[in-house]
Motif scaffolding. Structure first.
Motif, PDB file in Angstrom:
ATOM      1  N   ALA A 134       0.819  -1.222   0.000  1.00 25.55           N
ATOM      2  CA  ALA A 134       0.000   0.000   0.000  1.00 25.55           C
ATOM      3  C   ALA A 134       0.850   1.267   0.000  1.00 25.55           C
ATOM      4  CB  ALA A 134      -0.958  -0.006   1.195  1.00 25.55           C
ATOM      5  N   GLN A 135       1.949   1.232   0.758  1.00 25.00           N
ATOM      6  CA  GLN A 135       2.763   2.449   0.839  1.00 25.00           C
ATOM      7  C   GLN A 135       3.404   2.782  -0.512  1.00 25.00           C
ATOM      8  OE1 GLN A 135       5.893   2.482   3.803  1.00 25.00           O
ATOM      9  NE2 GLN A 135       5.816   4.732   3.877  1.00 25.00           N
ATOM     10  N   VAL A 171       2.597   6.354  -2.477  1.00 27.37           N
ATOM     11  CA  VAL A 171       3.655   7.343  -2.664  1.00 27.37           C
ATOM     12  C   VAL A 171       3.989   7.569  -4.141  1.00 27.37           C
ATOM     13  CG1 VAL A 171       6.121   7.784  -2.225  1.00 27.37           C
ATOM     14  CG2 VAL A 171       4.645   6.965  -0.380  1.00 27.37           C
ATOM     15  N   ASN A 172       3.848   6.529  -4.962  1.00 25.61           N
ATOM     16  CA  ASN A 172       4.405   6.597  -6.314  1.00 25.61           C
ATOM     17  C   ASN A 172       3.415   6.791  -7.460  1.00 25.61           C
ATOM     18  OD1 ASN A 172       7.440   6.015  -6.093  1.00 25.61           O
ATOM     19  ND2 ASN A 172       6.516   4.494  -4.737  1.00 25.61           N
ATOM     20  N   CYS A 187      -0.997   7.974   2.393  1.00 25.98           N
ATOM     21  CA  CYS A 187      -1.161   9.231   1.646  1.00 25.98           C
ATOM     22  C   CYS A 187      -1.044  10.420   2.582  1.00 25.98           C
ATOM     23  CB  CYS A 187      -2.522   9.277   0.943  1.00 25.98           C
ATOM     24  SG  CYS A 187      -2.604   8.285  -0.547  1.00 25.98           S
ATOM     25  N   ALA A 188      -1.641  10.306   3.749  1.00 25.62           N
ATOM     26  CA  ALA A 188      -1.573  11.391   4.729  1.00 25.62           C
ATOM     27  C   ALA A 188      -0.114  11.655   5.112  1.00 25.62           C
ATOM     28  CB  ALA A 188      -2.403  11.048   5.964  1.00 25.62           C
ATOM     29  N   GLU A 189       0.628  10.583   5.384  1.00 22.43           N
ATOM     30  CA  GLU A 189       2.043  10.729   5.744  1.00 22.43           C
ATOM     31  C   GLU A 189       2.840  11.401   4.640  1.00 22.43           C
ATOM     32  OE1 GLU A 189       2.257   6.682   8.421  1.00 22.43           O
ATOM     33  OE2 GLU A 189       3.769   6.948   6.859  1.00 22.43           O
ATOM     34  N   ALA A 190       2.483  11.072   3.382  1.00 27.25           N
ATOM     35  CA  ALA A 190       3.213  11.620   2.238  1.00 27.25           C
ATOM     36  C   ALA A 190       2.650  12.974   1.811  1.00 27.25           C
ATOM     37  CB  ALA A 190       3.159  10.632   1.071  1.00 27.25           C
ATOM     38  N   GLY A 191       1.597  13.414   2.455  1.00 30.57           N
ATOM     39  CA  GLY A 191       0.996  14.707   2.110  1.00 30.57           C
ATOM     40  C   GLY A 191       0.377  14.718   0.730  1.00 30.57           C
ATOM     41  N   ASN A 195      -7.929  11.231   2.392  1.00 34.13           N
ATOM     42  CA  ASN A 195      -6.803  11.290   1.452  1.00 34.13           C
ATOM     43  C   ASN A 195      -6.971  10.421   0.217  1.00 34.13           C
ATOM     44  OD1 ASN A 195      -5.030  13.070   3.149  1.00 34.13           O
ATOM     45  ND2 ASN A 195      -5.474  11.398   4.553  1.00 34.13           N
ATOM     46  N   LEU A 196      -8.139   9.788   0.106  1.00 30.46           N
ATOM     47  CA  LEU A 196      -8.487   9.111  -1.144  1.00 30.46           C
ATOM     48  C   LEU A 196      -9.611   9.924  -1.763  1.00 30.46           C
ATOM     49  CD1 LEU A 196      -8.592   5.331  -0.118  1.00 30.46           C
ATOM     50  CD2 LEU A 196      -6.670   6.638  -1.051  1.00 30.46           C
TER      51      LEU A 196
END
Ligand SMILES: *Cc1c(COP(=O)(O)O)cnc(C)c1O
Length: 245
Positions: free
Chosen positions: A92-93, A97-98, A118-122, A165-166
């Motif tokens: 998932a990460q 992120v990508n 997504c939240a962590e990656a902004g 974040n989705l």
């Protein structure tokens, strides 16, 4: 232009033309359909040739393989990378992120993980909900074969929609494999009915995208309302390796 780029370009343009013909045949604007060129299981030189041939959207299936390509071809920042295959929880990460777009969200638990990464990656990830409208056990997606059971989906869909974040944008399906393109038509029609149903249940959510149709049936999909078609082998030829894990 190299031979490889030239041959991919001519098949890419031919596919666009067939999409346009199919769209006009039902009074749709060809511009309302976007072509995702599926480059999964193709080596990086082929993916690069697809980009040089002018395709703006690439579809990939296997996160680790894709991320290598995305990093290697990163200078082509104008290209959009779409994840179209089942995402395992532990990947998932990588996806959050990508990728620029996810076609294949198929469960609430995965949605929660993606949302957190997504939240962590902004970032906010535009996402489609995948539905299994053919009733096969082997297919991913929320089970939506039986229309009488659609109301039972609503609670989970509401929970997915609530994730900040989705960004839900529509629906996706992969119908059962048939001998002819026409075999897929009723499944595409069912996804379109499900789109209308979900739109009526969640009037504040955007369900306008319909991702359906592959090399074997994309023209039928366009006639039935596809806004995204996912075409691999018809443009880039047979897949060159298998990386499914
Ligand atoms: C591989 C794949 C495609 C492309 O299939 P082709 O037959 O090569 O056009 C489309 N959608 C999904 C989900 C896929 O896994």
């Amino acid at each position: 232009m190299s031979n490889l780029v030239e041959s991919i370009r001519s098949r890419y343009l031919e596919t666009l033309e067939k999409i346009a013909v199919a769209a006009r045949s039902v009074g749709r604007d060809p511009e309302s359909v976007r072509l995702v060129v599926v480059t999964k299981a193709q080596p990086v030189e082929v993916v690069r040739a697809v980009i040089e041939a002018g395709a703006p959207i690439l579809g990939e299936n296997y996160p680790e393989e894709s991320v290598k390509k995305i990093q290697y071809l990163g200078q082509f920042s104008a290209v959009e990378w779409h994840m179209i295959g089942h995402v395992q929880s532990r990947k998932a990460q990588l996806v959050a992120v990508n990728f620029n777009f996810l076609h294949s969200l198929d469960g609430l638990k995965l949605a929660g993980r993606l949302d957190r990464f997504c939240a962590e990656a902004g970032r906010v990830l535009p996402t489609l909900l995948e539905f299994n409208v053919g009733g096969e056990d082997s297919k991913s997606g929320w089970s939506a074969w039986d229309e009488a059971q659609w109301p039972a989906l609503l609670e989970e869909i509401a929970a997915v929609i609530a994730l900040p974040n989705l960004q839900i944008r529509g629906l996706m399906t992969m119908p059962p494999l048939g001998q002819t393109a026409e075999f897929s038509r009723p499944f595409f029609q069912k996804l379109k009915r499900l789109q209308a149903y979900l739109s009526s249940q969640f009037p504040n959510t955007d369900f306008s995208e319909l991702s359906m149709g592959t090399s074997s049936d994309y023209e039928v999909a366009v006639q039935e309302g596809a806004t995204l078609v996912r075409v691999g082998t018809a443009i880039v030829g047979p897949r060159q390796y298998k990386t499914e894990v």
